[in-house]
Motif scaffolding. Structure first.
Motif, short mmCIF file in Angstrom:
data_model
loop_
_atom_site.label_atom_id
_atom_site.label_comp_id
_atom_site.label_asym_id
_atom_site.label_seq_id
_atom_site.Cartn_x
_atom_site.Cartn_y
_atom_site.Cartn_z
N LYS A 128 37.38 108.52 9.44
CA LYS A 128 35.97 108.96 9.57
C LYS A 128 35.07 108.10 8.68
N PHE A 129 35.53 107.87 7.44
CA PHE A 129 34.78 107.05 6.49
C PHE A 129 34.61 105.63 7.05
N HIS A 130 35.70 105.10 7.60
CA HIS A 130 35.71 103.74 8.15
C HIS A 130 34.66 103.60 9.25
N LEU A 131 34.59 104.62 10.11
CA LEU A 131 33.65 104.56 11.23
C LEU A 131 32.20 104.71 10.73
N LYS A 132 32.05 105.41 9.57
CA LYS A 132 30.70 105.64 9.06
C LYS A 132 30.19 104.44 8.23
N TYR A 133 31.04 103.97 7.29
CA TYR A 133 30.56 102.96 6.33
C TYR A 133 30.86 101.53 6.74
N ALA A 134 32.10 101.29 7.20
CA ALA A 134 32.47 99.91 7.52
C ALA A 134 31.99 99.63 8.95
N SER A 135 31.92 98.34 9.31
CA SER A 135 31.68 98.07 10.72
C SER A 135 33.07 97.81 11.30
N PRO A 136 33.62 98.80 12.05
CA PRO A 136 35.06 98.85 12.31
C PRO A 136 35.65 97.58 12.92
N SER A 137 34.87 96.81 13.71
CA SER A 137 35.51 95.64 14.32
C SER A 137 35.61 94.49 13.33
N ASN A 138 34.77 94.48 12.28
CA ASN A 138 34.79 93.36 11.33
C ASN A 138 35.34 93.73 9.97
N SER A 139 35.14 94.98 9.56
CA SER A 139 35.42 95.35 8.17
C SER A 139 36.66 96.21 8.06
N SER A 140 37.15 96.36 6.84
CA SER A 140 38.37 97.13 6.58
C SER A 140 38.11 98.13 5.47
N THR A 141 38.99 99.12 5.37
CA THR A 141 38.84 100.17 4.37
C THR A 141 40.11 100.25 3.54
N ILE A 142 39.93 100.46 2.23
CA ILE A 142 41.07 100.56 1.32
C ILE A 142 41.01 101.93 0.65
N LEU A 143 42.16 102.58 0.49
CA LEU A 143 42.20 103.86 -0.22
C LEU A 143 42.24 103.55 -1.72
#
Ligand code: GTP
Length: 421
Positions: A128-143
């Protein structure tokens, strides 16, 4: 559609987990009654539209691993595959080598997890965070999680922009304090990372040719070749967790992870926690008992105890803060505290096997037990839990304190602060 990759390493890894990793791959070591990576798999299964879980490592595909994968496929009704690296490729090499298989079906992104972390794996929240903050096709999320400053230098440290959540700086195991926010070893990557890995392969090859070295070995590092370039590009976002998190590097950290997962079961799997019942043993706190274990009703178990399959526990036995592996026999009135007892070991009558409980930092929301060296600065064995390898026989009326005992040993006299080779 999403996929998940679990990096399980291989036989050369997990050295700090010996002798327990001599019998069985470390990722299959049972923590709170199930193999370490089953906790990851159960978390993946809960993510909507996650279609496949891929284990990447360089362990031979033995019966243990095959049986585990078959069991999970049936139990969770999901595609699970093991892809074996032909040699140790580092934490990024396997991702690159198997990129076509990972990308088959065109997933929108890939969860990647280290196998040796203990966590409640908030993957759906991360998504959910990834879809809100990152731009999912270009960016990544780290815990990421906060740890006490002194501990942070054992991990990858990151600095984030508190408003945008963008990671602005990343240093792997810095020599001096950078930030209390650390990399938890759980990521949600955009598929763009494969381009980065290809660039890293080219760079490595050019460097090798420049030095006159010719090798087709492929070793890439997830931290160096993905996390750092992503940070430089402003394409990495940090999802912070305040929930439980710990690494499982040493045997002592497995006992700590056992405690964390047992406490999590109150929410996730209450049926896995044993209760005191008439005709059964007395239970204190969080205890997992495999249904095939035979336990005398006068035994006293808990808190933070896991009893694995086909264990026999006789009258008057006491077990606390310990993991008792398959087919162990604890004879009358024996006592096991802060220890791991290896497969098929036998503890004699009135014998006491005891280790030192690791005291978590009371200031940390969830204290992390770092790897821990076996020896202190004077070369003495550091006080830690006691670990008996498989098939160890401890005679009756003996005290074993803070010891590490290799598989197949016969202990006939008391021992303290020793490694029995
Ligand atoms: P250390 O503190 O040095 O152990 O570093 P770390 O905590 O970052 O761990 P490491 O990078 O060694 O491993 C992270 C995860 O990747 C673990 O789950 C390992 O089992 C796994 N891993 C490490 N090396 C390899 C490898 O060559 N191939 C695969 N497939 N997995 C690996």
């Amino acid at each position: 559609m999403w996929k998940a990759v679990i990096l399980i390493g291989g036989p050369d890894k997990g050295t700090r987990f010996r002798p327990l990793s001599l019998n069985q791959p470390k990722p299959l070591f049972p923590v709170a009654g199930v193999p370490m990576i089953q906790h990851h798999i159960e978390a993946c299964v809960a993510v909507p539209n996650l279609q496949e879980i891929i284990l990447i490592g360089f362990f031979p595909e033995d019966e243990n691993l095959k049986n585990f994968i078959n069991h999970c496929r049936k139990e969770f009704n999901i595609s699970i595959r093991y892809l074996r690296e032909f040699s140790q490729m580092g934490t990024g090499g396997g991702l690159y080598h198997f990129r076509d298989q990972i990308m088959a079906g065109n997933p929108s992104g890939i969860f990647v997890m280290n196998s040796d972390v203990c966590c409640n794996f908030p993957l759906s929240e991360m998504l959910k965070f990834h879809l809100k903050y990152a731009s999912p096709s270009n960016s990544s999320t780290i815990l990421a999680t906060n740890v006490p400053s002194k501990e942070s230098m054992f991990y990858g440290c990151l600095v984030e922009n508190e408003e945008t959540k963008e990671v602005t700086h990343y240093v792997e195991k810095p020599e001096s304090f950078v930030s209390p926010l650390i990399n938890c070893g759980v990521y949600l990557f955009s598929t763009k990372i494969f381009g980065m890995l290809a660039e890293a392969v080219l760079r490595n090859q050019e460097e090798m040719y420049a030095q006159g070295v010719f090798s087709d070995s492929l070793s890439l590092s997830l931290e160096q070749d993905i996390i750092m370039p992503l940070t430089d590009l402003g394409s990495l976002y940090a999802y912070q967790t305040t929930s439980m998190w710990s690494q499982i590097k040493s045997a002592a950290s497995a006992v700590y992870a056992n405690k964390l997962y047992l406490s999590l079961y109150h929410k996730t799997h209450p049926h896995r926690l044993a209760k005191s019942e008439e005709g059964g043993p007395m239970i204190i706190g969080d205890v997992f008992i495999h249904p095939s274990a035979k336990i005398d009703p006068t035994a006293l178990l808990g808190p933070n105890v896991t009893i694995c399959a086909d264990v026999r526990i006789s009258a008057g036995v006491r077990v606390r803060n310990s993991i008792i592996l398959n087919e162990v026999n604890l004879s009358n009135h024996s006592c096991v505290l802060n220890s791991i007892i290896g497969w098929k070991s036998t503890i004699g009558e009135w014998t006491r096997v005891e280790g030192t409980a690791q005291q978590p930092d009371p200031n940390a929301p969830f204290a992390k037990i770092v790897s821990g060296s076996l020896f202190d600065h004077e070369g003495k064995l550091s006080p830690s839990i006691t670990v008996l390898g498989g098939n160890v026989n401890v005679e009756s009326e003996i005290v074993v304190l803070n010891a590490i005992v290799l598989p197949g040993k016969d202990l006939k006299s008391c021992t303290k602060n020793q490694i029995i080779l």
